[in-house]
Each structure stands twice: as structure tokens, then as C-alpha cells.
Design a protein around this motif. Structure first.
Motif, PDB file in Angstrom:
ATOM      1  N   ARG A   1      -3.671  -1.364 -11.961  1.00 20.47           N
ATOM      2  CA  ARG A   1      -2.466  -0.213 -12.018  1.00 20.47           C
ATOM      3  C   ARG A   1      -3.278   1.319 -12.001  1.00 20.47           C
ATOM      4  O   ARG A   1      -2.869   2.447 -11.196  1.00 20.47           O
TER       5      ARG A   1
ATOM      6  N   LYS B   1      -3.353   4.067  -9.070  1.00 21.78           N
ATOM      7  CA  LYS B   1      -3.140   5.748  -9.126  1.00 21.78           C
ATOM      8  C   LYS B   1      -4.141   5.829  -8.480  1.00 21.78           C
ATOM      9  O   LYS B   1      -3.803   6.973  -8.467  1.00 21.78           O
TER      10      LYS B   1
ATOM     11  N   LEU C   1      -0.156  -1.655  -6.039  1.00 19.13           N
ATOM     12  CA  LEU C   1      -1.347  -3.323  -6.919  1.00 19.13           C
ATOM     13  C   LEU C   1      -1.553  -3.443  -5.593  1.00 19.13           C
ATOM     14  O   LEU C   1      -2.522  -4.264  -5.088  1.00 19.13           O
TER      15      LEU C   1
END
Length: 135
Positions: free
Chosen positions: A68, A72, A78
Motif C-alpha cells: 500500500r 502511494k 494496489l
């Protein structure tokens, strides 16, 4: 009913509105089309993921790095990571495989040049990448 009429006016005015969101101007030049990406775009995304994962693994370690967080940092979903690599373990294995390949190519080039064995270590230190895993 009043809300629906207001929404229609906004849509007709060239603003895109998600349910419950504020109107956002539509810029067609930056609009991302849906569907499959080209092979070049997919390869670029894969390389970006590998670079970012390499940095995160080097700084934080395998256990402290989450997919995750990688998503980002890399600016992807994802699912994109899972699509390209399947799992965190396979992503890490690909990074290790590339490092090994890079080291083998470097040493092959170095050993192909005529040199005395005593000077090989000096050449590795002088001409090799300082730290392969952190870029």
C-alpha cells in the motif's frame, strides 16, 4: 429534485461532478482514458514500481515496507502492483534478480579487460557503483 436539476446544469457547463463531490473542471488534455495501456506505458509503470520498491526496501527493509505504501509513493493503485508482480515476495525477487544481473554484467566487463589480479579489487572499488541497492 432541485439537486438533480443543479447537477444537470453543472454537467452541461463542462464540469465533472462525482456523487457528493464538488464540481471539478474537465481538462480533456489531462483526462485519462479507461482501458488497457500500451506496452510502453506498462513497461514504464513496471520500471517505476521497481525503482520505488528498491528505494523503500533499501531504506526500511522488506518487513517494514507495505505494498500500500509502495502504491502511494509510486502513484498507482494496489492492483497495479499485483498485476505486474503478483505479490510482495515476487516483487522483491525481481529486484534481487536484477541486482544479481547488474553485478554479473559489471564483473564480466571488468574481467574482460586485461589486468593483473592485484589491481582488480582496486578497479572494482574505483569504477563500480558505490552502492548498487540505493539509487
Amino acid at each position: 429534485m432541485r439537486m438533480l436539476a443543479a447537477r444537470r446544469r453543472i454537467v452541461k457547463s463542462g464540469l465533472r461532478v462525482a456523487r457528493g463531490a464538488h464540481p471539478v473542471p474537465v481538462d480533456e488534455s489531462q483526462a485519462r482514458s479507461r482501458g488497457r495501456r500500451s506496452a510502453a506505458e506498462a513497461a514504464g509503470t513496471r520500471e517505476r514500481l521497481l525503482r520505488q520498491a528498491q528505494r523503500l526496501f533499501a531504506r526500511q527493509g522488506y518487513g517494514a515496507t507495505s505494498l500500500r505504501e509502495l502504491a502511494k509513493v509510486a502513484g498507482v493503485r494496489l492492483f497495479t502492483i499485483q498485476h505486474h508482480f503478483g505479490s510482495k515476495q515476487r516483487l522483491y525477487a525481481e529486484i534481487i534478480r536484477r541486482w544479481d544481473q547488474e553485478v554479473q554484467e559489471f564483473l564480466s566487463r571488468l574481467l574482460a579487460e586485461p589486468a593483473e589480479p592485484a589491481h582488480l579489487v582496486e578497479r572494482v572499488v574505483a569504477t563500480g557503483p558505490r552502492v548498487w541497492w540505493i539509487r
